[in-house]
Design a protein around this motif. Structure first.
Motif, PDB file in Angstrom:
ATOM      1  N   ASN A 269     -11.630   5.021   2.578  1.00 16.58           N
ATOM      2  CA  ASN A 269     -12.204   5.548   3.830  1.00 16.58           C
ATOM      3  C   ASN A 269     -13.559   4.892   4.095  1.00 16.58           C
ATOM      4  N   GLN A 270     -13.579   3.589   4.002  1.00 16.69           N
ATOM      5  CA  GLN A 270     -14.824   2.827   4.115  1.00 16.69           C
ATOM      6  C   GLN A 270     -14.958   2.176   5.492  1.00 16.69           C
ATOM      7  N   ILE A 271     -16.168   2.218   6.042  1.00 19.06           N
ATOM      8  CA  ILE A 271     -16.443   1.517   7.293  1.00 19.06           C
ATOM      9  C   ILE A 271     -16.471   0.008   7.020  1.00 19.06           C
ATOM     10  N   LEU A 272     -15.647  -0.728   7.751  1.00 20.34           N
ATOM     11  CA  LEU A 272     -15.585  -2.174   7.584  1.00 20.34           C
ATOM     12  C   LEU A 272     -16.353  -2.910   8.679  1.00 20.34           C
ATOM     13  N   VAL A 273     -16.208  -2.472   9.933  1.00 17.70           N
ATOM     14  CA  VAL A 273     -16.847  -3.154  11.065  1.00 17.70           C
ATOM     15  C   VAL A 273     -17.570  -2.138  11.938  1.00 17.70           C
ATOM     16  N   ASN A 274     -18.807  -2.449  12.286  1.00 20.36           N
ATOM     17  CA  ASN A 274     -19.563  -1.693  13.279  1.00 20.36           C
ATOM     18  C   ASN A 274     -19.478  -2.488  14.580  1.00 20.36           C
ATOM     19  N   TRP A 275     -18.613  -2.051  15.491  1.00 19.26           N
ATOM     20  CA  TRP A 275     -18.322  -2.848  16.678  1.00 19.26           C
ATOM     21  C   TRP A 275     -19.486  -2.936  17.654  1.00 19.26           C
ATOM     22  N   SER A 276     -20.432  -2.045  17.554  1.00 20.16           N
ATOM     23  CA  SER A 276     -21.572  -2.125  18.473  1.00 20.16           C
ATOM     24  C   SER A 276     -22.444  -3.339  18.176  1.00 20.16           C
ATOM     25  N   ASN A 277     -22.247  -3.953  17.011  1.00 19.24           N
ATOM     26  CA  ASN A 277     -23.027  -5.139  16.655  1.00 19.24           C
ATOM     27  C   ASN A 277     -22.393  -6.428  17.154  1.00 19.24           C
ATOM     28  N   TYR A 278     -21.199  -6.328  17.768  1.00 15.53           N
ATOM     29  CA  TYR A 278     -20.470  -7.534  18.145  1.00 15.53           C
ATOM     30  C   TYR A 278     -20.260  -7.619  19.655  1.00 15.53           C
ATOM     31  N   LYS A 279     -20.320  -8.822  20.185  1.00 15.16           N
ATOM     32  CA  LYS A 279     -20.181  -9.065  21.618  1.00 15.16           C
ATOM     33  C   LYS A 279     -18.743  -8.914  22.081  1.00 15.16           C
ATOM     34  N   TYR A 280     -17.833  -9.419  21.261  1.00 15.45           N
ATOM     35  CA  TYR A 280     -16.424  -9.374  21.625  1.00 15.45           C
ATOM     36  C   TYR A 280     -15.705  -8.267  20.853  1.00 15.45           C
ATOM     37  N   ASN A 281     -14.485  -8.003  21.290  1.00  9.32           N
ATOM     38  CA  ASN A 281     -13.700  -6.934  20.695  1.00  9.32           C
ATOM     39  C   ASN A 281     -12.909  -7.412  19.486  1.00  9.32           C
ATOM     40  N   LEU A 282     -13.309  -8.537  18.903  1.00  8.17           N
ATOM     41  CA  LEU A 282     -12.584  -9.129  17.796  1.00  8.17           C
ATOM     42  C   LEU A 282     -13.553  -9.608  16.725  1.00  8.17           C
ATOM     43  N   ALA A 283     -13.104  -9.571  15.488  1.00  7.70           N
ATOM     44  CA  ALA A 283     -13.893 -10.073  14.362  1.00  7.70           C
ATOM     45  C   ALA A 283     -12.928 -10.537  13.283  1.00  7.70           C
ATOM     46  N   ASP A 284     -13.439 -11.289  12.317  1.00  6.19           N
ATOM     47  CA  ASP A 284     -12.640 -11.774  11.193  1.00  6.19           C
ATOM     48  C   ASP A 284     -13.199 -11.221   9.887  1.00  6.19           C
ATOM     49  N   VAL A 285     -12.349 -11.166   8.881  1.00 10.49           N
ATOM     50  CA  VAL A 285     -12.765 -10.649   7.579  1.00 10.49           C
ATOM     51  C   VAL A 285     -12.319 -11.618   6.485  1.00 10.49           C
ATOM     52  N   VAL A 286     -13.237 -11.972   5.593  1.00 12.50           N
ATOM     53  CA  VAL A 286     -12.920 -12.779   4.415  1.00 12.50           C
ATOM     54  C   VAL A 286     -13.235 -11.935   3.185  1.00 12.50           C
ATOM     55  N   LEU A 287     -12.259 -11.753   2.304  1.00 10.64           N
ATOM     56  CA  LEU A 287     -12.435 -10.967   1.087  1.00 10.64           C
ATOM     57  C   LEU A 287     -12.750 -11.911  -0.066  1.00 10.64           C
ATOM     58  N   MET A 288     -13.862 -11.645  -0.741  1.00  6.34           N
ATOM     59  CA  MET A 288     -14.325 -12.473  -1.844  1.00  6.34           C
ATOM     60  C   MET A 288     -14.373 -11.646  -3.122  1.00  6.34           C
ATOM     61  N   GLU A 289     -14.410 -12.342  -4.251  1.00  7.39           N
ATOM     62  CA  GLU A 289     -14.453 -11.682  -5.545  1.00  7.39           C
ATOM     63  C   GLU A 289     -15.559 -12.277  -6.402  1.00  7.39           C
ATOM     64  N   ASP A 290     -16.286 -11.418  -7.078  1.00  3.95           N
ATOM     65  CA  ASP A 290     -17.290 -11.872  -8.039  1.00  3.95           C
ATOM     66  C   ASP A 290     -16.740 -11.637  -9.445  1.00  3.95           C
ATOM     67  N   ASP A 291     -16.347 -12.731 -10.109  1.00  2.00           N
ATOM     68  CA  ASP A 291     -15.862 -12.617 -11.482  1.00  2.00           C
ATOM     69  C   ASP A 291     -16.981 -12.856 -12.480  1.00  2.00           C
ATOM     70  N   GLY A 292     -18.218 -12.826 -11.984  1.00  2.00           N
ATOM     71  CA  GLY A 292     -19.353 -13.007 -12.879  1.00  2.00           C
ATOM     72  C   GLY A 292     -20.153 -14.248 -12.592  1.00  2.00           C
ATOM     73  N   ASP A 293     -19.552 -15.240 -11.918  1.00  2.00           N
ATOM     74  CA  ASP A 293     -20.253 -16.504 -11.740  1.00  2.00           C
ATOM     75  C   ASP A 293     -20.666 -16.789 -10.300  1.00  2.00           C
ATOM     76  N   THR A 294     -20.415 -15.851  -9.380  1.00  2.00           N
ATOM     77  CA  THR A 294     -20.765 -16.075  -7.981  1.00  2.00           C
ATOM     78  C   THR A 294     -22.279 -16.160  -7.805  1.00  2.00           C
ATOM     79  N   ASN A 295     -22.731 -17.226  -7.157  1.00  2.00           N
ATOM     80  CA  ASN A 295     -24.148 -17.370  -6.811  1.00  2.00           C
ATOM     81  C   ASN A 295     -24.289 -16.908  -5.360  1.00  2.00           C
ATOM     82  N   TYR A 296     -24.824 -15.724  -5.171  1.00  2.00           N
ATOM     83  CA  TYR A 296     -24.870 -15.123  -3.834  1.00  2.00           C
ATOM     84  C   TYR A 296     -25.774 -15.888  -2.879  1.00  2.00           C
ATOM     85  N   LEU A 297     -26.883 -16.389  -3.387  1.00  2.00           N
ATOM     86  CA  LEU A 297     -27.786 -17.145  -2.529  1.00  2.00           C
ATOM     87  C   LEU A 297     -27.131 -18.433  -2.061  1.00  2.00           C
ATOM     88  N   ALA A 298     -26.451 -19.139  -2.980  1.00  2.00           N
ATOM     89  CA  ALA A 298     -25.767 -20.373  -2.615  1.00  2.00           C
ATOM     90  C   ALA A 298     -24.640 -20.097  -1.628  1.00  2.00           C
TER      91      ALA A 298
END
Length: 372
Positions: A269-298
């Motif tokens: 029951n998690q909020i995924l998209v806040n539509w008031s932040n977007y100009k159009y009625n469409l958005a995309d989602v990419v699901l990523m995984e951190d297995d321990g080595d993800t460099n978030y800044l990079a």
């Protein structure tokens, strides 16, 4: 996640789509092509640090008192290594506590996080079936939670520091402790890094006031092949992309710490998209995984470098391929950082939505968020 069967096709499509997108915009707003995203060095650095700590932990377990303390604390959920060692009071554990604390700082830096984040390394029993042998007094080996699902062997250490090669395809008969990263903690800090960096790059826009429509995840599942015994639980996060109210590309990171195991249906029951932040009625989602080595800044810098070259042409443009094209090459080899993607999620979307690669699905519903 064993997703190599999808990656070659996805990368090729992403590159072609991004090239076509850039060509279509050339007349209106020419922009230099971004330099290829540098491959983050965190994977090798983190693995090296973890391996050293695993060997030091194995040697320290020659102390019976300390070994008993670890046995009591290290269940399948894991426990923070540095605090456990610091509280033990034995000479062997004292030295290990200093080594683990220093390793925590190095790993945080390698992942683009604050070096003062605190304990990140943890120790856990590799498989619950090993508990009986451990309780019977069998001295355990120590290994690291390898990120590569396709590894055929796992290196482990004994109390003399000697190397043992374990079969990655079956659970060993001897107990094994795994040294890995508290990815839930790292991901929470990483999500803050992503949000901060996207805002600094001008990809966050402004927050809307008043009530707003959202897309809520009712249930979600990620499919995969068998997960090997030496793998710790995954931690996942989403990147929601679209055009903000100011007409610029916007990226919002969404932490999903509950999404830990393949083949399991979660009902967040998690909020995924806040539509008031977007100009159009469409958005995309990419699901990523951190297995321990993800460099978030990079990751944030790589994604921003590509998305900042895309201009609003007065109509919605899918951005998933642009995000995928921005990922450094190393994230498409051994690391399972890309998991799944959903194109053209609409504000009115509801019901089951299958991912583009067939590796995941989620059921969603529109949801009105009232502001008091």
């Amino acid at each position: 996640m064993a997703l190599s069967r999808f990656r070659r096709v996805t990368v090729a499509v992403a590159a072609l789509s991004l090239a076509a997108l850039a060509a279509g915009q050339a007349a209106a707003a020419p922009a230099p092509a971004p330099a290829p995203a540098p491959a983050p060095q965190s994977a090798g650095r983190v693995a090296t640090i973890e391996d050293q700590v695993a060997r030091d932990l194995a040697r320290s377990l020659a102390d019976p008192a300390w070994r008993s303390r670890v046995q009591s604390a290290a269940g399948s959920a894991g426990t923070a290594l540095a605090p456990l060692a610091a509280a033990s009071g034995t000479p062997a554990a004292h030295t290990l506590a200093e080594t683990a604390a220093a390793a925590d700082q190095k790993i945080a830096t390698a992942k683009g996080l604050d070096a003062g984040l605190g304990p990140l390394l943890r120790v856990q029993l590799a498989d619950p079936s090993m508990r009986a042998a451990l309780d019977a007094g069998v001295t355990p080996l120590v290994a690291t939670a390898v990120a590569d699902d396709r590894a055929r062997t796992v290196r482990a250490y004994d109390t003399a520091g000697h190397v043992h090669t374990l079969d990655a395809t079956r659970v060993p008969g001897q107990p094994v402790y795994l040294v890995d990263i508290d990815t839930a903690k790292a991901m929470a800090a990483g999500s803050e890094v992503l949000s901060r960096e996207f805002a600094a790059q001008g990809l966050a826009g402004t927050q809307a006031a008043g009530g707003w429509w959202a897309t809520k995840i009712d249930s979600i599942e990620v499919s995969d092949d068998q997960e090997p015994w030496f793998k710790g639980a995954a931690e996942m996060f989403g990147l929601v992309t679209g055009f903000g109210q100011d007409g610029k590309v916007r990226v919002d990171s969404v932490a999903m710490p509950y999404l830990r195991y393949d083949g399991t249906v979660y009902n967040p029951n998690q909020i995924l998209v806040n539509w008031s932040n977007y100009k159009y009625n469409l958005a995309d989602v990419v699901l990523m995984e951190d297995d321990g080595d993800t460099n978030y800044l990079a990751l944030a810098q790589a994604v921003a470098a590509v998305l900042l070259t895309i201009a609003d042409q007065g109509a919605y443009i899918p951005l998933v391929n642009a995000v995928l094209a921005a990922l450094p090459t190393s994230w498409w080899t051994d690391d399972p950082d890309y998991v799944e993607s959903w194109y053209t999620l609409a504000r009115t979307s509801s019901g089951r939505l299958n991912g583009a690669t067939g590796n995941g699905w989620m059921t969603v519903a529109p949801y009105w968020v009232e502001q008091f």
